[in-house]
Design a protein around this motif. Structure first.
Motif, PDB file in Angstrom:
ATOM      1  N   ARG A  16       0.829  -1.087  -0.136  1.00 48.78           N
ATOM      2  CA  ARG A  16      -0.078   0.049   0.044  1.00 48.78           C
ATOM      3  C   ARG A  16       0.811   1.284   0.076  1.00 48.78           C
ATOM      4  NH1 ARG A  16      -5.175   1.014   0.752  1.00 48.78           N
ATOM      5  NH2 ARG A  16      -5.798   2.890   1.550  1.00 48.78           N
ATOM      6  N   TRP A  47      -5.833  -3.447   4.399  1.00 51.84           N
ATOM      7  CA  TRP A  47      -5.882  -4.750   3.922  1.00 51.84           C
ATOM      8  C   TRP A  47      -7.164  -5.393   4.488  1.00 51.84           C
ATOM      9  CZ3 TRP A  47      -5.725  -9.735   6.008  1.00 51.84           C
ATOM     10  CH2 TRP A  47      -5.738 -10.725   5.412  1.00 51.84           C
ATOM     11  N   GLU A  50     -10.186  -3.860   2.817  1.00 54.93           N
ATOM     12  CA  GLU A  50     -10.233  -4.416   1.360  1.00 54.93           C
ATOM     13  C   GLU A  50     -10.639  -5.626   1.286  1.00 54.93           C
ATOM     14  OE1 GLU A  50      -6.461  -3.681  -0.284  1.00 54.93           O
ATOM     15  OE2 GLU A  50      -6.563  -1.691  -0.181  1.00 54.93           O
ATOM     16  N   GLN A  51     -10.339  -6.800   2.228  1.00 54.03           N
ATOM     17  CA  GLN A  51     -10.700  -8.180   2.249  1.00 54.03           C
ATOM     18  C   GLN A  51     -12.144  -8.247   2.949  1.00 54.03           C
ATOM     19  OE1 GLN A  51      -8.517 -10.342   0.559  1.00 54.03           O
ATOM     20  NE2 GLN A  51      -7.682  -8.576   0.196  1.00 54.03           N
TER      21      GLN A  51
END
Length: 146
Positions: A16, A47, A50-51
């Motif tokens: 990122r 993260w 995003e998941q």
């Protein structure tokens, strides 16, 4: 205890970009050490978001940070661009150890690297609980090669 060796970008599975800000520099003309820890939080939580594994308000389990560390190898300063690399180095029953490498601009070696450990707990009781299966599967996808 020997000093750690800087990791390279190939040691990480997720990246990122983080832009430095003028206010990140301290009187010594480099980013203050406390900012590095905020970058660790940023890359891990970005993260997880995003998941679709992090729900601030309704998740029955939450990850609490119980340990952190950082090793510094070279300075980062505004206006550098930081690429934060993320990997998982250990999965326990209720915990995960994230490792983060911070790479300044195009530098192939980490300017700093460190870790933090999340222990997953019940949102209400704050007692440790097993990692949810969906979270464990996602964490395994960025687990470091042993």
């Amino acid at each position: 205890m020997s000093k750690p060796v800087p990791h390279t970008r190939s040691d990480y599975h997720y990246f990122r970009d983080i832009t430095t800000r003028w206010m990140d520099n301290d009187v010594y003309a480099h980013v203050n050490n406390v900012v590095y820890y905020s970058w660790f939080d940023t890359v891990v939580n970005a993260w997880l978001l995003e998941q679709k594994l992090l729900d601030f308000t309704d998740s029955p389990t939450v990850g609490l940070v119980v340990e952190t560390s950082c090793n510094y190898f070279s300075s980062i300063a505004f206006p550098d661009l930081v690429r934060a690399g993320l990997r998982v180095s250990r999965l326990g029953t209720s915990s995960v150890r994230y490792e983060v490498g911070l790479f300044a601009n195009d530098n192939p070696e980490a300017s700093a690297q460190g870790h933090f450990i999340h222990v997953y707990v019940d949102r209400i009781t704050r007692r440790p609980v097993p990692l949810p299966a969906e979270l464990r599967r996602a964490l395994e996808s960025i687990e470091a090669m042993q």
